[in-house]
Write an enzyme that holds these catalytic residues in place. Structure first.
Site, PDB file in Angstrom:
ATOM      1  N   ASN A   1     -24.739 -17.394   1.891  1.00  0.00           N
ATOM      2  CA  ASN A   1     -24.961 -18.385   2.954  1.00  0.00           C
ATOM      3  C   ASN A   1     -23.643 -18.916   3.495  1.00  0.00           C
ATOM      4  O   ASN A   1     -23.371 -20.106   3.540  1.00  0.00           O
ATOM      5  CB  ASN A   1     -25.877 -19.525   2.482  1.00  0.00           C
ATOM      6  CG  ASN A   1     -25.320 -20.295   1.304  1.00  0.00           C
ATOM      7  OD1 ASN A   1     -24.451 -19.826   0.582  1.00  0.00           O
ATOM      8  ND2 ASN A   1     -25.834 -21.501   1.091  1.00  0.00           N
TER       9      ASN A   1
ATOM     10  N   HIS B   1     -33.970 -17.970  -5.072  1.00  0.00           N
ATOM     11  CA  HIS B   1     -33.974 -19.441  -4.991  1.00  0.00           C
ATOM     12  C   HIS B   1     -35.409 -19.812  -4.673  1.00  0.00           C
ATOM     13  O   HIS B   1     -35.922 -19.457  -3.606  1.00  0.00           O
ATOM     14  CB  HIS B   1     -33.006 -19.874  -3.890  1.00  0.00           C
ATOM     15  CG  HIS B   1     -33.119 -21.297  -3.440  1.00  0.00           C
ATOM     16  ND1 HIS B   1     -32.098 -22.212  -3.613  1.00  0.00           N
ATOM     17  CD2 HIS B   1     -34.119 -21.967  -2.816  1.00  0.00           C
ATOM     18  CE1 HIS B   1     -32.472 -23.381  -3.110  1.00  0.00           C
ATOM     19  NE2 HIS B   1     -33.692 -23.263  -2.607  1.00  0.00           N
TER      20      HIS B   1
ATOM     21  N   ASP C   1     -30.388 -17.374  -1.143  1.00  0.00           N
ATOM     22  CA  ASP C   1     -30.124 -18.679  -1.762  1.00  0.00           C
ATOM     23  C   ASP C   1     -29.789 -19.773  -0.756  1.00  0.00           C
ATOM     24  O   ASP C   1     -29.064 -19.567   0.209  1.00  0.00           O
ATOM     25  CB  ASP C   1     -29.007 -18.594  -2.790  1.00  0.00           C
ATOM     26  CG  ASP C   1     -28.891 -19.889  -3.569  1.00  0.00           C
ATOM     27  OD1 ASP C   1     -29.878 -20.260  -4.215  1.00  0.00           O
ATOM     28  OD2 ASP C   1     -27.850 -20.549  -3.476  1.00  0.00           O
TER      29      ASP C   1
ATOM     30  N   ASP D   1     -24.262 -22.696  -9.975  1.00  0.00           N
ATOM     31  CA  ASP D   1     -24.602 -23.104  -8.604  1.00  0.00           C
ATOM     32  C   ASP D   1     -23.471 -23.973  -8.027  1.00  0.00           C
ATOM     33  O   ASP D   1     -23.725 -25.003  -7.394  1.00  0.00           O
ATOM     34  CB  ASP D   1     -25.951 -23.834  -8.549  1.00  0.00           C
ATOM     35  CG  ASP D   1     -26.481 -23.959  -7.120  1.00  0.00           C
ATOM     36  OD1 ASP D   1     -25.857 -23.405  -6.186  1.00  0.00           O
ATOM     37  OD2 ASP D   1     -27.519 -24.623  -6.935  1.00  0.00           O
TER      38      ASP D   1
ATOM     39  N   ASN E   1     -30.056 -29.153  -5.219  1.00  0.00           N
ATOM     40  CA  ASN E   1     -31.310 -28.477  -4.965  1.00  0.00           C
ATOM     41  C   ASN E   1     -31.410 -27.228  -5.843  1.00  0.00           C
ATOM     42  O   ASN E   1     -30.614 -26.318  -5.674  1.00  0.00           O
ATOM     43  CB  ASN E   1     -31.378 -28.092  -3.480  1.00  0.00           C
ATOM     44  CG  ASN E   1     -32.736 -27.583  -3.083  1.00  0.00           C
ATOM     45  OD1 ASN E   1     -33.707 -27.752  -3.817  1.00  0.00           O
ATOM     46  ND2 ASN E   1     -32.815 -26.947  -1.928  1.00  0.00           N
TER      47      ASN E   1
ATOM     48  N   ARG F   1     -18.091 -20.314   0.092  1.00  0.00           N
ATOM     49  CA  ARG F   1     -18.002 -20.898   1.448  1.00  0.00           C
ATOM     50  C   ARG F   1     -17.081 -20.156   2.404  1.00  0.00           C
ATOM     51  O   ARG F   1     -16.684 -20.716   3.430  1.00  0.00           O
ATOM     52  CB  ARG F   1     -17.520 -22.359   1.369  1.00  0.00           C
ATOM     53  CG  ARG F   1     -18.233 -23.247   0.373  1.00  0.00           C
ATOM     54  CD  ARG F   1     -19.666 -23.455   0.749  1.00  0.00           C
ATOM     55  NE  ARG F   1     -20.275 -24.557   0.008  1.00  0.00           N
ATOM     56  CZ  ARG F   1     -21.597 -24.674  -0.145  1.00  0.00           C
ATOM     57  NH1 ARG F   1     -22.409 -23.771   0.383  1.00  0.00           N
ATOM     58  NH2 ARG F   1     -22.099 -25.691  -0.798  1.00  0.00           N
TER      59      ARG F   1
ATOM     60  N   HIS G   1     -21.014 -20.651  -4.706  1.00  0.00           N
ATOM     61  CA  HIS G   1     -20.831 -20.719  -3.249  1.00  0.00           C
ATOM     62  C   HIS G   1     -19.337 -20.835  -2.969  1.00  0.00           C
ATOM     63  O   HIS G   1     -18.742 -21.876  -3.230  1.00  0.00           O
ATOM     64  CB  HIS G   1     -21.595 -21.908  -2.670  1.00  0.00           C
ATOM     65  CG  HIS G   1     -23.082 -21.804  -2.851  1.00  0.00           C
ATOM     66  ND1 HIS G   1     -23.894 -21.123  -1.977  1.00  0.00           N
ATOM     67  CD2 HIS G   1     -23.889 -22.246  -3.837  1.00  0.00           C
ATOM     68  CE1 HIS G   1     -25.150 -21.164  -2.401  1.00  0.00           C
ATOM     69  NE2 HIS G   1     -25.178 -21.843  -3.536  1.00  0.00           N
TER      70      HIS G   1
ATOM     71  N   HIS H   1     -31.290 -20.952 -10.900  1.00  0.00           N
ATOM     72  CA  HIS H   1     -31.372 -22.392 -11.185  1.00  0.00           C
ATOM     73  C   HIS H   1     -32.782 -22.925 -11.449  1.00  0.00           C
ATOM     74  O   HIS H   1     -33.273 -23.801 -10.742  1.00  0.00           O
ATOM     75  CB  HIS H   1     -30.682 -23.223 -10.098  1.00  0.00           C
ATOM     76  CG  HIS H   1     -31.000 -22.878  -8.667  1.00  0.00           C
ATOM     77  ND1 HIS H   1     -32.277 -22.708  -8.200  1.00  0.00           N
ATOM     78  CD2 HIS H   1     -30.177 -22.675  -7.611  1.00  0.00           C
ATOM     79  CE1 HIS H   1     -32.212 -22.420  -6.912  1.00  0.00           C
ATOM     80  NE2 HIS H   1     -30.966 -22.385  -6.539  1.00  0.00           N
TER      81      HIS H   1
HETATM   82 ZN   LIG Z   1     -30.158 -22.197  -4.633  1.00  0.00          ZN
END
Ligand SMILES: [Zn+2]
Length: 427
Positions: free
Chosen positions: A94, A179, A152, A305, A278, A64, A62, A232
């Site tokens: 995301n 995910h 995800d 992750d 998560n 971001r 990620h 994951h």
């Molecule tokens: Zn995930």
């Protein structure tokens, strides 16, 4: 520009070279690998005592960016990546706004060339805005080189819509990174559902929250023929289902993160947000199943992750903290310490799970190998260095890790991307 790496121990999954070799790099390509290379190079790096491996390819990161730059940016995430030996990252969609169009994927790819030290492959979302209602522009994003779509952070709960998305992904020649989490079954859980959660007074997440979606997604992949990668995996039954899918010859692969194959729920001694991710840390039995899955080859990939958050978002009770921990700067050392030093995996296995298998899943034929003609994406790794992980030395904006102070062996001493030394040598 030529670069000669001398005296290192080359580990290459493609040619199966596993021994002392010199490596000659010319511009952005590996020109020659041989026991001894006599060449006038512009730069020489002595890799004596170190492994010379294909740069790591992290399928699950990620970054971001755009929209959540207070957590991480292409620049800081890129620096963290190369510090961890990671030469290609898959950036999850995301972001804010969600990466769900061709133009948004293109924009990140263009920016990353100037801003990130590592290669960035931007993944696209499955649905518009990740709202689970309408499919995103999957064809367009595939044209822009997203190489996989992923929702995800959550699952696409509408199986019919997801199936249609898988059909389009299959037609477009890209993968689906899943995910697995049944949103209706989470019930505000924040850690594994077990006695430790009860002791801490926290709501639990059962294994079935993951397992029912893993089963569903494998069945949807069977029907659509899409290449499915389960992100994951945290449960023993996820491993079992990936094994079954492979026995059926389905194009399904499984990923495990270092925190899931090292820590269990029992390691959570106090209610602290740094243990919140998560899927959550599971039982010791699940951890053992994941480790066996990696050893016997059912689980193909180790990814991080990497999920940076601000200190305020993490420094609180698990009931309220954000989900996720950082991982880019610790994955090589944690994997080496926990799986290679203990004899569960060989160095070749590590190179496969962290580089050549991810390259194959992404269809990157010129990466994931230290051999003639391949991209000069290289990690030099010193296995003898022993130290304690110190979050305050991270290049990532995120300092959220349960491994702060954890003793490890193995340090990335140099990272090369497209023939350019982008980190180190630090020795
Ligand atoms: Zn995930």
């Amino acid at each position: 520009m030529t670069l000669l790496i001398q005296n290192g121990h080359v580990v290459d999954p493609l040619t199966k070279r596993d021994g002392q070799y010199d490596v000659l790099v010319e511009d952005d390509r590996i020109r020659k690998v041989a026991e001894h290379i006599d060449a006038e190079a512009d730069r020489v790096i002595d890799a004596d005592g170190c492994y010379v491996m294909p740069g790591l390819i992290d399928l699950h990161v990620h970054l971001r960016d755009p929209g959540l730059e207070y957590k991480e940016t292409l620049a800081t995430g890129g620096r963290a990546a190369v510090k961890g030996g990671v030469t290609t990252v898959c950036a999850m969609p995301n972001t804010k706004p969600v990466t769900d169009t061709k133009e948004k994927v293109q924009r990140v790819h263009e920016r990353a060339k100037g801003e990130a030290l590592t290669h960035v492959i931007q993944l696209g979302s499955v649905t518009k805005g990740q709202d689970g209602k309408q499919l995103a522009d999957i064809r367009g994003m595939a044209e822009a080189g997203c190489r996989a779509i992923s929702e995800d952070g959550k699952s696409v709960m509408n199986a019919s819509l997801y199936r249609e998305g898988m059909r389009i992904a299959k037609e477009s020649g890209i993968s689906v990174f899943a995910h697995c989490e049944d949103q209706t079954m989470v019930e505000q859980g924040v850690m594994n559902a077990d006695a430790n959660a009860k002791r801490l007074g926290l709501k639990g997440i059962t294994n079935s929250v993951e397992d029912v979606i893993a089963a569903r997604d494998i069945l949807l992949a069977k029907e659509t023929g899409v290449r499915l990668h389960l992100c994951h995996c945290s449960t023993a039954d996820s491993v079992k289902m990936v094994r079954l899918a492979k026995e059926e010859g389905l194009p399904v692969t499984g990923e495990v993160c270092p925190h899931h194959f090292i820590l269990s729920s029992d390691d959570i001694k106090e209610d602290n947000g740094r243990y919140k991710m998560n899927p959550p840390l599971r039982s010791r039995e699940d951890v053992e199943a994941l480790r066996r899955g990696l050893k016997d080859g059912v689980m193909d990939v180790i990814a991080t992750d990497h999920a940076p958050h601000s200190q305020e978002e993490k420094d609180k009770s698990m009931a309220h903290a954000a989900f996720g921990i950082v991982g880019l700067e610790t994955s090589a050392a944690l994997t080496f310490t926990s799986l290679v030093k203990t004899g569960m995996l060989t160095m070749m296995d590590m190179a496969e799970k962290m580089s050549s298998n991810p390259a194959r899943i992404l269809g990157l034929e010129d990466r994931g190998s230290i051999s003639e003609g391949k991209a000069a994406d290289i990690m030099i790794f010193d296995p003898d260095k022993t130290y304690k992980i110190d979050k305050d030395t991270f290049a990532s904006k995120g300092k959220n890790t349960p491994f702060d102070g954890y003793e490890v062996s193995g340090e990335v001493v140099c990272t090369i991307v497209d023939g350019r030394v982008v980190y180190g040598p630090v020795r």
